[in-house]
Design a protein around this motif. Sequence first.
Motif, PDB file in Angstrom:
ATOM      1  N   SER A   2      -2.773 -71.545  31.696  1.00 49.01           N
ATOM      2  CA  SER A   2      -2.054 -72.278  32.729  1.00 49.01           C
ATOM      3  C   SER A   2      -2.057 -73.761  32.409  1.00 49.01           C
ATOM      4  O   SER A   2      -3.054 -74.307  31.943  1.00 49.01           O
ATOM      5  CB  SER A   2      -2.738 -72.053  34.085  1.00 49.01           C
ATOM      6  N   PRO A   3      -0.927 -74.467  32.649  1.00 51.96           N
ATOM      7  CA  PRO A   3      -0.900 -75.918  32.379  1.00 51.96           C
ATOM      8  C   PRO A   3      -1.889 -76.689  33.245  1.00 51.96           C
ATOM      9  O   PRO A   3      -2.209 -77.829  32.974  1.00 51.96           O
ATOM     10  CB  PRO A   3       0.549 -76.297  32.689  1.00 51.96           C
ATOM     11  N   ALA A   4      -2.363 -76.063  34.343  1.00 60.81           N
ATOM     12  CA  ALA A   4      -3.314 -76.737  35.229  1.00 60.81           C
ATOM     13  C   ALA A   4      -4.742 -76.608  34.732  1.00 60.81           C
ATOM     14  O   ALA A   4      -5.645 -77.245  35.275  1.00 60.81           O
ATOM     15  CB  ALA A   4      -3.212 -76.158  36.637  1.00 60.81           C
ATOM     16  N   LEU A   5      -4.964 -75.811  33.697  1.00 60.75           N
ATOM     17  CA  LEU A   5      -6.304 -75.622  33.156  1.00 60.75           C
ATOM     18  C   LEU A   5      -6.477 -76.415  31.866  1.00 60.75           C
ATOM     19  O   LEU A   5      -5.524 -76.578  31.103  1.00 60.75           O
ATOM     20  CB  LEU A   5      -6.572 -74.142  32.869  1.00 60.75           C
ATOM     21  N   PRO A   6      -7.678 -76.896  31.601  1.00 59.88           N
ATOM     22  CA  PRO A   6      -7.931 -77.576  30.327  1.00 59.88           C
ATOM     23  C   PRO A   6      -8.005 -76.574  29.186  1.00 59.88           C
ATOM     24  O   PRO A   6      -8.437 -75.431  29.370  1.00 59.88           O
ATOM     25  CB  PRO A   6      -9.289 -78.252  30.556  1.00 59.88           C
ATOM     26  N   ASN A   7      -7.597 -76.995  28.009  1.00 59.61           N
ATOM     27  CA  ASN A   7      -7.784 -76.182  26.809  1.00 59.61           C
ATOM     28  C   ASN A   7      -9.218 -76.285  26.292  1.00 59.61           C
ATOM     29  O   ASN A   7      -9.760 -75.332  25.751  1.00 59.61           O
ATOM     30  CB  ASN A   7      -6.819 -76.628  25.691  1.00 59.61           C
ATOM     31  N   HIS A   8      -9.802 -77.467  26.461  1.00 63.23           N
ATOM     32  CA  HIS A   8     -11.119 -77.756  25.891  1.00 63.23           C
ATOM     33  C   HIS A   8     -11.993 -78.397  26.965  1.00 63.23           C
ATOM     34  O   HIS A   8     -11.647 -79.454  27.507  1.00 63.23           O
ATOM     35  CB  HIS A   8     -10.950 -78.695  24.685  1.00 63.23           C
ATOM     36  N   VAL A   9     -13.103 -77.757  27.264  1.00 60.61           N
ATOM     37  CA  VAL A   9     -14.076 -78.295  28.217  1.00 60.61           C
ATOM     38  C   VAL A   9     -15.365 -78.621  27.478  1.00 60.61           C
ATOM     39  O   VAL A   9     -15.903 -77.775  26.754  1.00 60.61           O
ATOM     40  CB  VAL A   9     -14.382 -77.285  29.347  1.00 60.61           C
ATOM     41  N   ALA A  10     -15.845 -79.835  27.630  1.00 63.03           N
ATOM     42  CA  ALA A  10     -17.115 -80.251  27.034  1.00 63.03           C
ATOM     43  C   ALA A  10     -18.130 -80.487  28.142  1.00 63.03           C
ATOM     44  O   ALA A  10     -17.786 -80.983  29.220  1.00 63.03           O
ATOM     45  CB  ALA A  10     -16.929 -81.527  26.210  1.00 63.03           C
ATOM     46  N   ILE A  11     -19.373 -80.106  27.868  1.00 66.35           N
ATOM     47  CA  ILE A  11     -20.430 -80.228  28.869  1.00 66.35           C
ATOM     48  C   ILE A  11     -21.580 -81.065  28.326  1.00 66.35           C
ATOM     49  O   ILE A  11     -22.071 -80.812  27.216  1.00 66.35           O
ATOM     50  CB  ILE A  11     -20.959 -78.845  29.293  1.00 66.35           C
ATOM     51  N   ILE A  12     -21.996 -82.044  29.111  1.00 63.94           N
ATOM     52  CA  ILE A  12     -23.223 -82.790  28.834  1.00 63.94           C
ATOM     53  C   ILE A  12     -24.255 -82.269  29.830  1.00 63.94           C
ATOM     54  O   ILE A  12     -24.254 -82.650  31.009  1.00 63.94           O
ATOM     55  CB  ILE A  12     -23.009 -84.308  29.008  1.00 63.94           C
ATOM     56  N   PRO A  13     -25.146 -81.379  29.398  1.00 65.19           N
ATOM     57  CA  PRO A  13     -26.052 -80.679  30.318  1.00 65.19           C
ATOM     58  C   PRO A  13     -27.303 -81.489  30.631  1.00 65.19           C
ATOM     59  O   PRO A  13     -28.359 -81.297  30.032  1.00 65.19           O
ATOM     60  CB  PRO A  13     -26.390 -79.396  29.549  1.00 65.19           C
ATOM     61  N   ASP A  14     -27.189 -82.374  31.594  1.00 63.71           N
ATOM     62  CA  ASP A  14     -28.271 -83.309  31.890  1.00 63.71           C
ATOM     63  C   ASP A  14     -29.108 -82.821  33.076  1.00 63.71           C
ATOM     64  O   ASP A  14     -28.583 -82.196  34.002  1.00 63.71           O
ATOM     65  CB  ASP A  14     -27.661 -84.677  32.222  1.00 63.71           C
ATOM     66  N   GLY A  15     -30.405 -83.120  33.042  1.00 64.61           N
ATOM     67  CA  GLY A  15     -31.255 -82.869  34.188  1.00 64.61           C
ATOM     68  C   GLY A  15     -32.274 -81.761  34.042  1.00 64.61           C
ATOM     69  O   GLY A  15     -32.954 -81.409  35.014  1.00 64.61           O
ATOM     70  N   SER A  16     -32.428 -81.213  32.845  1.00 63.46           N
ATOM     71  CA  SER A  16     -33.363 -80.100  32.654  1.00 63.46           C
ATOM     72  C   SER A  16     -34.807 -80.498  32.939  1.00 63.46           C
ATOM     73  O   SER A  16     -35.549 -79.767  33.612  1.00 63.46           O
ATOM     74  CB  SER A  16     -33.255 -79.560  31.223  1.00 63.46           C
ATOM     75  N   ARG A  17     -35.208 -81.662  32.447  1.00 67.90           N
ATOM     76  CA  ARG A  17     -36.593 -82.090  32.658  1.00 67.90           C
ATOM     77  C   ARG A  17     -36.839 -82.473  34.114  1.00 67.90           C
ATOM     78  O   ARG A  17     -37.906 -82.185  34.667  1.00 67.90           O
ATOM     79  CB  ARG A  17     -36.935 -83.249  31.711  1.00 67.90           C
ATOM     80  N   ARG A  18     -35.847 -83.123  34.730  1.00 68.91           N
ATOM     81  CA  ARG A  18     -36.001 -83.485  36.140  1.00 68.91           C
ATOM     82  C   ARG A  18     -36.076 -82.242  37.025  1.00 68.91           C
ATOM     83  O   ARG A  18     -36.810 -82.201  38.017  1.00 68.91           O
ATOM     84  CB  ARG A  18     -34.835 -84.378  36.586  1.00 68.91           C
ATOM     85  N   TRP A  19     -35.299 -81.226  36.663  1.00 69.01           N
ATOM     86  CA  TRP A  19     -35.336 -79.967  37.407  1.00 69.01           C
ATOM     87  C   TRP A  19     -36.729 -79.357  37.340  1.00 69.01           C
ATOM     88  O   TRP A  19     -37.277 -78.931  38.366  1.00 69.01           O
ATOM     89  CB  TRP A  19     -34.302 -79.013  36.823  1.00 69.01           C
ATOM     90  N   ALA A  20     -37.292 -79.323  36.130  1.00 70.11           N
ATOM     91  CA  ALA A  20     -38.632 -78.754  35.968  1.00 70.11           C
ATOM     92  C   ALA A  20     -39.670 -79.558  36.747  1.00 70.11           C
ATOM     93  O   ALA A  20     -40.536 -78.987  37.427  1.00 70.11           O
ATOM     94  CB  ALA A  20     -38.996 -78.703  34.487  1.00 70.11           C
ATOM     95  N   LYS A  21     -39.575 -80.880  36.668  1.00 67.14           N
ATOM     96  CA  LYS A  21     -40.530 -81.740  37.378  1.00 67.14           C
ATOM     97  C   LYS A  21     -40.460 -81.526  38.879  1.00 67.14           C
ATOM     98  O   LYS A  21     -41.489 -81.498  39.579  1.00 67.14           O
ATOM     99  CB  LYS A  21     -40.262 -83.203  37.030  1.00 67.14           C
ATOM    100  N   SER A  22     -39.252 -81.359  39.407  1.00 70.77           N
ATOM    101  CA  SER A  22     -39.078 -81.180  40.848  1.00 70.77           C
ATOM    102  C   SER A  22     -39.710 -79.892  41.344  1.00 70.77           C
ATOM    103  O   SER A  22     -40.001 -79.743  42.535  1.00 70.77           O
ATOM    104  CB  SER A  22     -37.586 -81.187  41.213  1.00 70.77           C
ATOM    105  N   LYS A  23     -39.925 -78.953  40.430  1.00 69.38           N
ATOM    106  CA  LYS A  23     -40.522 -77.675  40.796  1.00 69.38           C
ATOM    107  C   LYS A  23     -41.968 -77.544  40.326  1.00 69.38           C
ATOM    108  O   LYS A  23     -42.553 -76.458  40.407  1.00 69.38           O
ATOM    109  CB  LYS A  23     -39.664 -76.538  40.222  1.00 69.38           C
TER     110      LYS A  23
END
Length: 228
Positions: A2-23
């Motif tokens: 669909s023209p409304a969808l991106p062809n290429h999605v990039a992810i910067i997966p931030d927050g793994s250490r903060r997630w662990a610390k919060s738990k």
Amino acid sequence: MSPALPNHVAIIPDGSRRWAKSKGLPPRVGHEITFFETTPKLIRCLLTAGIHTITLWAFSTENWARSAQEVDWLMQIFVRFVDETRESATADAVRVRHIGRRDRLPVELKRALFVAEESTVSGKRGDLNIALDYGGQDELANACAKYRAHACTKPDSLSSYLFTAGQTYPNPDLVIRTSGEQRLSGFMPWQTAYSELYFTRVLYPDMSEADIHSALDWFSTRQRRHGI
């Protein structure tokens, strides 16, 4: 697509250490959730939605500055992640590619990347880029050196020396960064010139399929003029 969808999605997966610390958990647990639970789920979600190219920034050139212990177990995590991703990518007819430097990676990880790339090379459904030891400034410096060495004269030919050269969709249409940080931190400076940037406060291990669809819905509302 669909023209409304991106062809290429990039992810910067931030927050793994903060997630662990919060738990009250060790940082390693956050990264294990990131790569063995959250990422496979989100990759499948994006593929199901019809996204052709997915790029995941797993480890930056700056991440080498972390403690030797953390870097060591991150590399162990990456070996397992690449192996498991190869298996799922083969089943889904997805081509796995590594972008970034390879000379500084451990031998076992280099071997895993080589096997993943070779065994999925015929995948036609889509591309999955795993950015390991990737930094945008480093990429541009290397591309410029190669460009100069080959005495190139076309202004746009520098892109042929980037890590994404030769890919069907080398430039991300949409970049998603989690954990509330609102910057690219050197991620694909050339390729993201006209990318749409989506920032969410969700820590990456908590990222869900619903969050991905929210990002895709947001993208569909954007009017992309590319400077025109």
